[in-house]
Design an enzyme around this catalytic site. Structure first.
Site, mmCIF file in Angstrom:
data_model
loop_
_atom_site.group_PDB
_atom_site.id
_atom_site.type_symbol
_atom_site.label_atom_id
_atom_site.label_comp_id
_atom_site.label_asym_id
_atom_site.label_seq_id
_atom_site.Cartn_x
_atom_site.Cartn_y
_atom_site.Cartn_z
ATOM 1 N N LYS A 170 -36.735 34.029 10.691
ATOM 2 C CA LYS A 170 -35.970 32.884 10.181
ATOM 3 C C LYS A 170 -36.506 31.572 10.745
ATOM 4 C CE LYS A 170 -32.832 30.565 7.983
ATOM 5 N NZ LYS A 170 -31.382 30.751 8.145
ATOM 6 N N LYS A 238 -30.839 21.549 14.475
ATOM 7 C CA LYS A 238 -30.469 22.619 15.414
ATOM 8 C C LYS A 238 -31.488 23.745 15.385
ATOM 9 C CE LYS A 238 -28.033 25.822 13.971
ATOM 10 N NZ LYS A 238 -28.226 27.206 13.426
#
Length: 292
Positions: A170, A238
């Site tokens: 990811k 983030k």
């Protein structure tokens, strides 16, 4: 199956709805119970705590914001671990640090509880249309046990490797995507500096070797100046914070990602965290002005 679900946001709510529509016995927990109202009306059970949710579930799926949120959900007071019976499975579909995924997997394993880190790509539309790409890290047998659930949520499921591997994949996905958004922003900025119609430029580029989903979607938002749609930039910020920290620890050079990281930092400083990540264009346009 008896399924628990935590994280009823833009992606989680439709994902939980697909599981319920497929006939699974769904229970949910939410910090704001009103977020669960549509699912409760459709037949889901609302639980008072994560522990209660785990106690009535064979599998609990979570999709929340970050590493600390998942750790608190799993092992905080009243957390999932207090309710899981041996053989239970926690599938986390959030985007968190690979190291955190490995640590949670190890702590669960000590108690006979299974774990998968299974982050997704496809955004809100993919969640609504059940076309998500799922990147799984964990034991192959655990993946097979939950594969019927994944079939309700996505069209691509790839077992990357052991715990944490899904999160590494990811991170790679986010790096490629946001680097491409930054490249699209620079292309749109150059075209605008020449006074060109950005929609026409995007159309021309999309028909050639530069064509991509990022150019199509994000380039379109830039050309229309529609910076409110899509995923908030603070979430990509983030994600980049995590992948840059991983790269630092591993000594892996990421020169292009480092430049994109600085642009994301600038976007946050300009107050654009809750805008779509296509607003990286605005950093190039007005680097010293506050976002409006």
């Amino acid at each position: 199956m008896r399924v628990g679900f935590v994280g009823l946001g833009v992606m989680g709510l439709p994902m939980a709805g697909h599981l319920l529509a497929a006939g699974h016995e769904l229970a949910v927990w939410a910090r704001r119970p009103e977020a669960a109202a549509p699912l409760v009306e459709a037949g889901a059970t609302l639980c008072a705590s994560p522990a209660q949710l785990a106690a009535r579930s064979e599998v609990v799926i979570s999709i929340v914001t970050g590493s600390a949120d998942v750790e608190q959900l799993a092992f905080g007071p009243g957390g999932l671990v207090e309710g899981f019976a041996p053989g239970g499975i926690h599938v986390d579909m959030s985007t968190i640090a690979p190291g955190m995924a490995r640590r949670l997997a190890a702590r669960y394993a000590e108690r006979g509880i299974g774990w998968l880190d299974a982050p997704v790509s496809g955004g809100g539309l993919g969640a609504q249309e059940a076309t998500l790409a799922i990147m799984a890290g964990g034991a192959a047998a655990t993946l097979e046990a939950v594969r019927p659930l994944f079939a309700c949520l996505g069209k691509t499921v790839v077992h990357i490797g052991e715990a944490g591997a899904g999160q590494v994949a990811k991170a790679c996905n986010q790096m490629l995507m946001v680097n491409a958004i930054q490249a699209a922003a620079e292309a749109m900025r150059l075209a605008a500096a020449h006074g060109l119609d950005l929609l026409r430029v995007r159309e021309a580029l999309a028909g050639g070797s530069a064509g991509s989903k990022v150019l199509d979607v994000m380039g379109g938002r830039m050309a229309r100046r529609d910076f409110a749609a899509g995923i908030q930039a603070r979430l990509h910020h983030k994600d980049f914070a995590m992948l840059m920290d991983e790269a630092r620890q591993l000594g892996a050079p990421l020169p292009v990602a480092t430049q994109t990281w600085q642009q994301l930092n600038a976007l946050m400083a300009l107050g654009g965290g809750r805008m779509d990540t296509s607003s990286l264009l605005k950093v190039l346009e007005a680097p010293v002005e506050k976002m409006q």
